[in-house]
Design an enzyme around this catalytic site. Sequence first.
Site, PDB file in Angstrom:
ATOM      1  N   ASP A 118       0.833  -1.194   0.000  1.00  0.00           N
ATOM      2  CA  ASP A 118       0.000   0.000   0.000  1.00  0.00           C
ATOM      3  C   ASP A 118       0.878   1.258   0.000  1.00  0.00           C
ATOM      4  OD1 ASP A 118      -2.031   1.790   0.396  1.00  0.00           O
ATOM      5  OD2 ASP A 118      -2.883   0.798   2.139  1.00  0.00           O
ATOM      6  N   GLY A 121      -5.345   3.579  -7.742  1.00  0.00           N
ATOM      7  CA  GLY A 121      -5.661   3.807  -9.154  1.00  0.00           C
ATOM      8  C   GLY A 121      -4.938   4.991  -9.771  1.00  0.00           C
ATOM      9  N   ASP A 179     -10.544   4.157  -1.216  1.00  0.00           N
ATOM     10  CA  ASP A 179     -11.144   3.133  -0.341  1.00  0.00           C
ATOM     11  C   ASP A 179     -12.670   3.074  -0.477  1.00  0.00           C
ATOM     12  OD1 ASP A 179      -8.554   3.133   0.431  1.00  0.00           O
ATOM     13  OD2 ASP A 179      -8.961   3.231   2.576  1.00  0.00           O
TER      14      ASP A 179
HETATM   15  C1  GLA Z   1      -5.380   2.248   2.798  1.00  0.00           C
HETATM   16  C2  GLA Z   1      -5.920   1.118   1.943  1.00  0.00           C
HETATM   17  C3  GLA Z   1      -6.949   0.349   2.737  1.00  0.00           C
HETATM   18  C4  GLA Z   1      -6.317  -0.185   4.014  1.00  0.00           C
HETATM   19  C5  GLA Z   1      -5.725   0.955   4.817  1.00  0.00           C
HETATM   20  C6  GLA Z   1      -4.912   0.451   5.991  1.00  0.00           C
HETATM   21  O1  GLA Z   1      -6.360   3.183   3.050  1.00  0.00           O
HETATM   22  O2  GLA Z   1      -6.481   1.628   0.766  1.00  0.00           O
HETATM   23  O3  GLA Z   1      -7.466  -0.715   1.962  1.00  0.00           O
HETATM   24  O4  GLA Z   1      -5.320  -1.125   3.671  1.00  0.00           O
HETATM   25  O5  GLA Z   1      -4.852   1.749   4.018  1.00  0.00           O
HETATM   26  O6  GLA Z   1      -4.311   1.474   6.692  1.00  0.00           O
END
Ligand code: GLA
Length: 536
Positions: free
Chosen positions: A292, A333, A354
């Site tokens: 991430d 994205g 998200d």
């Molecule tokens: C980001 C990701 C989420 C999750 C959080 C965790 O927002 O997009 O899916 O993994 O981090 O902190």
Amino acid sequence: MRMSDRLNPRKRSMQLSRLFVLSLFCLLLPWAQPAVAQTDLTGYWVLRVPNGDGIFREVYIQINQSGKTISGTLFGRGPNGTPITGTFKDRQLHFATVPPAPPANGAAPSPYFSRSQVYDGVYQDGKLSLQTQNYRKETMQGIAERTTREAALPPAPLPLPALRDLPDNGLVRTPPMGWNSWNKFASRIDDAAVRTMADAMVASGMSKLGYVYINIDDTWEGGRDAAGNLIPNKKFPDMKALADYVHSKGLKIGIYSSPGPKTCAGYEGSFGHEVQDANTFAAWGIDYLKYDLCTAMTIYQSTQEDEQGLYQKMGDALQKTNRPIIYSLCQYGQADVWKWGAKTGGNLWRTTGDIRDDWASMDRIGFGQLAIASFARIGHWNDPDMLEIGNGGMNTDEYRTHMSLWSMLSAPLIAGNDLRNMTDDTKSILMNADIIAVDQDPAAKPVQVLSEQGKIETLWRQMKDGAVVIGIFNRGDAAANGTVAWSDVKLGDAGQKLQVRDLWKHQAVSTVGDRYTATVPPHGVEMLKVSVAEGK
Ligand code: GLA
């Protein structure tokens, strides 16, 4: 003042002299008080918020104070930090972040970036006691102390590798299916919960339908040991033992990290330790990594060049472990990741910010995928984020739409609910074998738009066995009719008899006449599988 007082000269002169004394007092009051200089907060601060698992989330704040006005920058995720504005008066500090403009490429901004975050607190003895709410509306409270500019600013970038195409790792020939801890549990996840979730995956029958990955998301990290090895925090006493347990159930286990120094929730990331961490994951027996972007955005640009380099670095490290590890890119994205994600060894890539457990979010994300659907292909999938089915924010029709739409998109089916306690409705949605078969169709042909009729959006996709699946989706707030002409579905030779099955009602649909009209409930869907009738 009453009329009688006004007429009484004695009373009136007493009132005047009282007024005189009062005015004098008011005039002299500011001079009479001891001078209290307003504290100047200008400088760098580090706010440490305890997470309850022994780990502190650190937020750096640069404050400029001018009189009672506060401006400055909060350092977290943006490339140059996020501007703040506010006030400091009578020891009370109040400021809010100013959200940046949404990304230019039209991708939906993550909720992290799109909202203004408010901080409130009080100054006492050189420290600021501050409180804010995260995007899940959970209160976060901590103490901020002065720090240096060097400590607050993100580290200098490390060199990125020359870009090249990594080989396909041969995994996930159909979209991955499993469970992830984030949507329901966020930071409230630990070893015991993961074990019971693995138990429930088997006991519910989900594993037999293809749900095999048990994925631990953010907040498991504990920092690094003296040798620089990434270690779990106290919620996860022994990752290898946990992986062994999940494997003993016939399941696979996933974990989470970031190319930045910190994850999105402020835990230890893999920046500068990519090879070491990939080896650690392999040694624990990890089968799936969600990687991430988070704080890497404070160090690198949100361009294809930088991000491809970052993801290639970890992709290469994972492949060199020689353990089959699914590689899941999460950078919301940006920079048209669907065009280059596979080159980094990526098996799936998030295409959006998200998801939230509500209709507006799911509808916007799901139907926003159609233009890029053709970039999903065998071994390399678009990921419109994890499922919210069973988390309570949508009704049964909406969750059926969620499951149907993700399946039409060949999206990963990663459940995000509490598997240990599912209603019959939730089970019937997540465990609808007919819909799962659409998602898992080995041909992985892209979904296409068949027609739009008012709020009805009809999608179709051809299956490997030659059948066609049609989804009649109602995006409107009232029940509506959607019509499909059988001739639109180019199946077999003209005049051949068709057979049609409703994949939610699990029953045959009449093919009498040349067209079919479904009455679809608000936010609902009718999913039909159309094939040439055998032997006729
Ligand atoms: C980001 C990701 C989420 C999750 C959080 C965790 O927002 O997009 O899916 O993994 O981090 O902190």
